[in-house]
Design a protein around this motif. Structure first.
Motif, PDB file in Angstrom:
ATOM      1  N   CYS A  26      51.394  88.645  69.059  1.00 15.98           N
ATOM      2  CA  CYS A  26      52.697  88.563  70.005  1.00 15.98           C
ATOM      3  C   CYS A  26      53.804  89.193  69.114  1.00 15.98           C
ATOM      4  O   CYS A  26      54.622  89.951  69.792  1.00 15.98           O
ATOM      5  CB  CYS A  26      52.783  87.211  70.230  1.00 15.98           C
ATOM      6  N   CYS A  27      54.042  88.974  68.005  1.00 11.22           N
ATOM      7  CA  CYS A  27      55.159  89.497  66.921  1.00 11.22           C
ATOM      8  C   CYS A  27      54.864  91.071  66.940  1.00 11.22           C
ATOM      9  O   CYS A  27      55.820  91.630  67.189  1.00 11.22           O
ATOM     10  CB  CYS A  27      55.165  88.862  65.606  1.00 11.22           C
ATOM     11  N   GLU A  28      53.822  91.485  66.831  1.00 14.41           N
ATOM     12  CA  GLU A  28      53.748  92.946  66.572  1.00 14.41           C
ATOM     13  C   GLU A  28      53.765  93.609  68.119  1.00 14.41           C
ATOM     14  O   GLU A  28      54.463  94.512  68.284  1.00 14.41           O
ATOM     15  CB  GLU A  28      52.221  93.517  66.583  1.00 14.41           C
ATOM     16  N   THR A  39      50.931 108.409  59.327  1.00  7.28           N
ATOM     17  CA  THR A  39      49.676 108.298  59.949  1.00  7.28           C
ATOM     18  C   THR A  39      49.790 109.095  61.380  1.00  7.28           C
ATOM     19  O   THR A  39      50.986 109.220  61.902  1.00  7.28           O
ATOM     20  CB  THR A  39      49.238 107.033  60.006  1.00  7.28           C
ATOM     21  N   VAL A  40      48.729 109.456  61.840  1.00  6.55           N
ATOM     22  CA  VAL A  40      48.746 110.100  63.149  1.00  6.55           C
ATOM     23  C   VAL A  40      49.443 109.448  64.145  1.00  6.55           C
ATOM     24  O   VAL A  40      50.182 109.870  64.949  1.00  6.55           O
ATOM     25  CB  VAL A  40      47.436 110.639  63.411  1.00  6.55           C
ATOM     26  N   GLU A  41      48.984 108.134  64.239  1.00  7.96           N
ATOM     27  CA  GLU A  41      49.412 106.930  65.397  1.00  7.96           C
ATOM     28  C   GLU A  41      51.122 106.940  65.079  1.00  7.96           C
ATOM     29  O   GLU A  41      51.712 107.089  66.118  1.00  7.96           O
ATOM     30  CB  GLU A  41      48.871 105.687  64.999  1.00  7.96           C
ATOM     31  N   PHE A  42      51.556 107.074  63.961  1.00 11.77           N
ATOM     32  CA  PHE A  42      52.936 106.653  63.713  1.00 11.77           C
ATOM     33  C   PHE A  42      53.481 108.130  64.113  1.00 11.77           C
ATOM     34  O   PHE A  42      54.576 108.263  64.857  1.00 11.77           O
ATOM     35  CB  PHE A  42      53.341 106.484  62.281  1.00 11.77           C
ATOM     36  N   CYS A  43      53.453 109.204  63.822  1.00  6.92           N
ATOM     37  CA  CYS A  43      53.650 110.481  64.447  1.00  6.92           C
ATOM     38  C   CYS A  43      53.821 110.461  65.579  1.00  6.92           C
ATOM     39  O   CYS A  43      54.729 111.122  66.458  1.00  6.92           O
ATOM     40  CB  CYS A  43      53.027 111.865  63.560  1.00  6.92           C
ATOM     41  N   ILE A  44      52.864 110.275  66.395  1.00  3.96           N
ATOM     42  CA  ILE A  44      52.609 110.288  67.852  1.00  3.96           C
ATOM     43  C   ILE A  44      53.614 109.544  68.588  1.00  3.96           C
ATOM     44  O   ILE A  44      54.515 109.879  69.418  1.00  3.96           O
ATOM     45  CB  ILE A  44      51.079 110.394  68.505  1.00  3.96           C
ATOM     46  N   CYS A  45      53.583 108.369  67.987  1.00  2.78           N
ATOM     47  CA  CYS A  45      54.673 107.216  68.480  1.00  2.78           C
ATOM     48  C   CYS A  45      56.143 107.736  68.511  1.00  2.78           C
ATOM     49  O   CYS A  45      57.114 107.317  69.174  1.00  2.78           O
ATOM     50  CB  CYS A  45      54.411 105.861  67.837  1.00  2.78           C
ATOM     51  N   LEU A  86      58.348 101.615  64.509  1.00  5.77           N
ATOM     52  CA  LEU A  86      58.519 100.311  63.597  1.00  5.77           C
ATOM     53  C   LEU A  86      57.005  99.552  63.787  1.00  5.77           C
ATOM     54  O   LEU A  86      56.402  99.146  63.041  1.00  5.77           O
ATOM     55  CB  LEU A  86      59.546  99.445  63.618  1.00  5.77           C
ATOM     56  N   GLY A  87      56.891  99.137  64.998  1.00  8.12           N
ATOM     57  CA  GLY A  87      55.580  98.636  65.261  1.00  8.12           C
ATOM     58  C   GLY A  87      54.468  99.243  64.778  1.00  8.12           C
ATOM     59  O   GLY A  87      53.365  98.506  64.447  1.00  8.12           O
ATOM     60  N   VAL A  88      54.220 100.544  65.190  1.00  5.42           N
ATOM     61  CA  VAL A  88      53.118 101.010  64.779  1.00  5.42           C
ATOM     62  C   VAL A  88      53.116 101.421  63.367  1.00  5.42           C
ATOM     63  O   VAL A  88      51.873 101.348  62.548  1.00  5.42           O
ATOM     64  CB  VAL A  88      52.975 102.652  65.525  1.00  5.42           C
ATOM     65  N   CYS A  89      54.082 101.519  62.592  1.00  2.89           N
ATOM     66  CA  CYS A  89      54.343 101.616  61.021  1.00  2.89           C
ATOM     67  C   CYS A  89      53.614 100.251  60.468  1.00  2.89           C
ATOM     68  O   CYS A  89      52.969 100.503  59.581  1.00  2.89           O
ATOM     69  CB  CYS A  89      55.821 101.971  60.686  1.00  2.89           C
ATOM     70  N   LEU A  90      54.363  99.252  61.027  1.00  2.00           N
ATOM     71  CA  LEU A  90      53.564  97.957  60.317  1.00  2.00           C
ATOM     72  C   LEU A  90      52.143  97.782  60.397  1.00  2.00           C
ATOM     73  O   LEU A  90      51.823  97.223  59.680  1.00  2.00           O
ATOM     74  CB  LEU A  90      54.270  96.811  61.147  1.00  2.00           C
TER      75      LEU A  90
END
Length: 76
Positions: A8-10, A30-36, A20-24
């Motif tokens: 829930c916090c994420e 990472t690929v996910e962070f760059c796409i987000c 920030l949520g994807v980074c945490l």
């Protein structure tokens, strides 16, 4: 397995600041962070949608077993 409170916090962080949520969850650079980050720059709502997808559905641990190891990972 993360608890319900952690999820829930994420999700709340992903709605407020999607990168920030994807980074945490997955880490920076990472690929996910760059796409987000790119989707958030292009539009806030697509960034939120992808962040929720990356947090809830993408499991990075399944890609790091012996048989599906990425090419850049050091070998044994």
């Amino acid at each position: 397995m993360p608890s319900c409170c952690e999820i829930c916090c994420e999700i709340l962080i992903a709605i407020l600041l999607p990168p920030l949520g994807v980074c945490l969850k997955h880490g920076c650079c990472t690929v996910e962070f760059c796409i987000c980050l790119l989707l958030t720059i292009l539009g806030y709502v697509p960034g939120i949608i992808y962040a929720l997808y990356a947090i809830v559905f993408v499991d990075r641990d399944e890609y790091f077993d012996e048989y599906r190891r990425p090419l850049y990972a050091p070998g044994p």
